[in-house]
Design a protein around this motif. Structure first.
Motif, PDB file in Angstrom:
ATOM      1  N   ASN A   1     -13.015   6.404 -21.878  1.00 35.12           N
ATOM      2  CA  ASN A   1     -13.309   7.619 -21.127  1.00 35.12           C
ATOM      3  C   ASN A   1     -12.031   8.279 -20.615  1.00 35.12           C
ATOM      4  OD1 ASN A   1     -15.077   9.513 -19.791  1.00 35.12           O
ATOM      5  ND2 ASN A   1     -14.633   8.443 -17.878  1.00 35.12           N
ATOM      6  N   GLU A   2     -11.054   7.477 -20.253  1.00 36.66           N
ATOM      7  CA  GLU A   2      -9.811   8.026 -19.718  1.00 36.66           C
ATOM      8  C   GLU A   2      -9.000   8.774 -20.775  1.00 36.66           C
ATOM      9  OE1 GLU A   2      -7.075   3.993 -20.207  1.00 36.66           O
ATOM     10  OE2 GLU A   2      -7.749   4.614 -18.221  1.00 36.66           O
TER      11      GLU A   2
ATOM     12  N   TYR B   1     -21.652  10.931  -8.592  1.00 34.18           N
ATOM     13  CA  TYR B   1     -20.498  10.804  -9.475  1.00 34.18           C
ATOM     14  C   TYR B   1     -19.340  11.648  -8.952  1.00 34.18           C
ATOM     15  CZ  TYR B   1     -21.972  15.326 -11.453  1.00 34.18           C
ATOM     16  OH  TYR B   1     -22.318  16.649 -11.631  1.00 34.18           O
ATOM     17  N   THR B   2     -18.151  11.334  -9.475  1.00 33.02           N
ATOM     18  CA  THR B   2     -16.930  12.045  -9.088  1.00 33.02           C
ATOM     19  C   THR B   2     -16.269  12.590 -10.338  1.00 33.02           C
ATOM     20  OG1 THR B   2     -16.605  10.511  -7.252  1.00 33.02           O
ATOM     21  CG2 THR B   2     -14.727  11.876  -7.887  1.00 33.02           C
TER      22      THR B   2
ATOM     23  N   LEU C   1     -14.688  10.794 -13.460  1.00 30.63           N
ATOM     24  CA  LEU C   1     -13.853   9.721 -12.920  1.00 30.63           C
ATOM     25  C   LEU C   1     -14.655   8.468 -12.620  1.00 30.63           C
ATOM     26  CD1 LEU C   1     -11.665  11.866 -10.474  1.00 30.63           C
ATOM     27  CD2 LEU C   1     -11.203  11.278 -12.870  1.00 30.63           C
ATOM     28  N   THR C   2     -15.728   8.619 -11.830  1.00 23.39           N
ATOM     29  CA  THR C   2     -16.537   7.454 -11.459  1.00 23.39           C
ATOM     30  C   THR C   2     -18.013   7.846 -11.386  1.00 23.39           C
ATOM     31  OG1 THR C   2     -16.385   7.870  -9.063  1.00 23.39           O
ATOM     32  CG2 THR C   2     -14.659   6.500 -10.060  1.00 23.39           C
TER      33      THR C   2
ATOM     34  N   LYS D   1     -13.445  16.138 -16.082  1.00 24.01           N
ATOM     35  CA  LYS D   1     -13.087  14.745 -16.345  1.00 24.01           C
ATOM     36  C   LYS D   1     -13.922  13.870 -15.422  1.00 24.01           C
ATOM     37  CE  LYS D   1      -8.292  16.107 -17.283  1.00 24.01           C
ATOM     38  NZ  LYS D   1      -6.868  15.953 -16.836  1.00 24.01           N
TER      39      LYS D   1
ATOM     40  N   GLN E   1     -15.407   2.728 -18.241  1.00 25.49           N
ATOM     41  CA  GLN E   1     -14.363   2.454 -19.211  1.00 25.49           C
ATOM     42  C   GLN E   1     -14.627   3.139 -20.552  1.00 25.49           C
ATOM     43  OE1 GLN E   1     -13.872  -1.699 -20.206  1.00 25.49           O
ATOM     44  NE2 GLN E   1     -11.953  -1.366 -21.288  1.00 25.49           N
TER      45      GLN E   1
ATOM     46  N   GLU F   1     -17.930   3.501  -9.470  1.00 24.20           N
ATOM     47  CA  GLU F   1     -17.403   2.628 -10.512  1.00 24.20           C
ATOM     48  C   GLU F   1     -16.754   3.446 -11.620  1.00 24.20           C
ATOM     49  OE1 GLU F   1     -17.360  -0.716 -10.527  1.00 24.20           O
ATOM     50  OE2 GLU F   1     -18.346  -0.811  -8.564  1.00 24.20           O
ATOM     51  N   LYS F   2     -15.546   3.046 -12.007  1.00 25.46           N
ATOM     52  CA  LYS F   2     -14.869   3.706 -13.116  1.00 25.46           C
ATOM     53  C   LYS F   2     -15.541   3.308 -14.425  1.00 25.46           C
ATOM     54  CE  LYS F   2     -10.251   4.333 -15.125  1.00 25.46           C
ATOM     55  NZ  LYS F   2      -8.815   3.932 -15.049  1.00 25.46           N
TER      56      LYS F   2
ATOM     57  N   GLU G   1     -13.009  15.398 -11.932  1.00 28.37           N
ATOM     58  CA  GLU G   1     -11.826  16.208 -11.689  1.00 28.37           C
ATOM     59  C   GLU G   1     -12.010  17.517 -12.442  1.00 28.37           C
ATOM     60  OE1 GLU G   1      -7.115  16.366 -12.913  1.00 28.37           O
ATOM     61  OE2 GLU G   1      -8.035  14.391 -12.601  1.00 28.37           O
TER      62      GLU G   1
END
Length: 449
Positions: free
Chosen positions: A135-136, A184-185, A161-162, A159, A169, A166-167, A187
């Motif tokens: 995901n990153e 959720y979070t 983030l969590t 984007k 992967q 939880e991030k 950017e």
């Protein structure tokens, strides 16, 4: 033929899960010298497709593919053999055994389910490893494809983030995490934003069209798969595998950037810059009334995506020793995810109950071509799902028997046979109603959606 392959995989997977689950009850029963009268794959109401008595146990295959069972002497179960329960307890009967032995017998089935799921995931990690898009690595964010994603609060380029702190992967896990999650979070344009997942998100997902389920995707290049030879740009010079990298000299990287630019030039000519092999070429095309150029999009191979710098995929291989913790982690993730889904289902405000499915839903998740990796992955998931479902504290399920046994061990008082009989009937009625509801959902979706 495709239906036959789907059905064959479904029956094989179901048979493996049922036989091993019942074996989980059978083995400890035998260890504790408890008589097992029947061991059946599928139910045998009125007659059996096959049966053979070996020792004190009748082994058979029933004709109703809704499950299977072991009939243990002196136990109130789905056989509802109340006559046996009116007699004096025999030393070989379930009810004569100590509570701790009865508890082990009842937990044997779900224990096997969980162990089977873990074993399959370990096997898969060792044989095939993992390949996924981190995901990153979506440095330019995600592509929001429809209104459902927009109602969720997402925009193309966000984007993620969590989810619930939880991030995430792997990109492929995002869809399920949005279903299970509450917040959720993201950017967006350099700003970190926190958002709540609408409580009725699952309801909208279930009520929507099938294509609505693909509300989220990695951003992809404008990669031409086919030039439609009956439309306006058949002789323009465009070719399959061309990558559109600019429109009227304005650079574009992703397909989602195209609509806004094309909408400005409906029924007009534009110049596309396409990347072909190691060179670029300018090609004039004409847009139609809808701002389309008459081509079909295709997915670029992963290797090409990496070479051109779009995404870096992750590939992991495991030795057998390394596969053990990786497989156990996969099984735990599957287990915890399914628990979250159950929590949503039992909350009416989420509308998740609309997504409950029966045999059609389960059968449809198998592919129309035989693939061992997919078959094993689905079987592992179903095994863990079956374990979780059987642990629910509902009479007629293993979890119901476990609750009554634990009550006896803690309080020192054993529930009466008459209470257990009534509880079994109530649990059975509840399960039949649930089965009818789930399969009714299947029929409704099949006929009207």
């Amino acid at each position: 033929m495709e239906i036959f392959i789907k059905v064959s995989q479904f029956i094989l997977s179901l048979s493996i899960l049922i036989v091993l689950h019942e074996l989980g009850h059978y083995i400890p029963a035998k260890i504790f010298k408890t008589r097992v009268e029947k061991f059946y794959l599928f139910f045998d109401y009125k007659f059996s497709l096959f049966k053979k008595k070996i020792g004190e146990t009748v082994y058979g295959i029933g004709w109703i593919p809704l499950g299977g069972y072991v009939k243990i002497s002196g136990m109130i179960d789905e056989s509802m053999d109340t006559e046996q329960m009116q007699e004096e307890p025999k030393p070989w009967e379930f009810r004569s055994k100590p509570a701790w032995q009865r508890l082990i017998i009842m937990l044997g089935g779900v224990t096997v389910n969980f162990l089977l799921g873990i074993f399959i995931y370990i096997l898969m990690m060792n044989i095939w490893g993992e390949q996924y898009l981190p995901n990153e690595n979506l440095t330019d964010g995600v592509w929001v494809q429809n209104e459902l994603g927009e109602e969720l609060g997402l925009q193309t380029g966000d984007k993620i983030l969590t989810i619930d702190g939880e991030k995430i992967q792997k990109f492929r896990d995002l869809f399920l995490e949005f279903i299970n999650g509450n917040a959720y979070t993201i950017e967006r344009n350099g700003e970190v934003i926190e958002k709540d997942i609408p409580v009725d998100f699952i309801s909208k997902l279930v009520d929507g069209e099938k294509e609505d389920a693909n509300f989220l995707s990695p951003r992809i290049p404008f990669f031409i798969g086919k030039v439609i030879d009956t439309l306006q740009n058949a002789n323009s010079g465009l070719q399959p595998k061309d990558i559109v990298v600019a429109i009227n000299k304005r650079p574009i990287k992703y397909f989602d950037e195209v609509d806004a630019e094309f909408s400005k030039h409906k029924n007009e000519k534009v110049t596309l810059t396409v990347k072909r092999d190691n060179s670029t070429e300018d090609i004039d095309v004409t847009l139609d009334n809808d701002g389309k150029i008459g081509v079909q999009l295709a997915m670029m191979p992963q290797s090409d995506m990496e070479k051109l710098g779009y995404y870096k995929f992750e590939t992991k291989t495991y030795t057998f020793i390394e596969a053990i913790p990786a497989g156990m982690n996969k099984a735990w993730t599957t287990f915890s995810s399914y628990l979250k889904q159950l929590k949503k289902i039992f909350n009416p405000s989420t509308g998740a109950y609309k997504g409950l499915g029966g045999f059609i839903s389960i059968g449809s998740i198998f592919p129309s071509t035989w693939d061992w990796q997919t078959f094993l992955s689905i079987t592992a998931f179903l095994s863990i799902m079956l374990g979780v479902m059987n642990l629910l504290p509902i009479p007629a399920l293993d979890g119901g028997h476990v609750v009554f046994t634990l009550y006896e061990m803690i309080s020192g008082r054993k529930p009466s046979d008459k209470f257990l009989e009534y509880a079994q009937i109530a649990g059975f009625i509840f399960l039949i109603a649930l089965l009818l509801f789930a399969n009714g959902n299947d029929i409704y979706r099949h006929l009207f959606k």
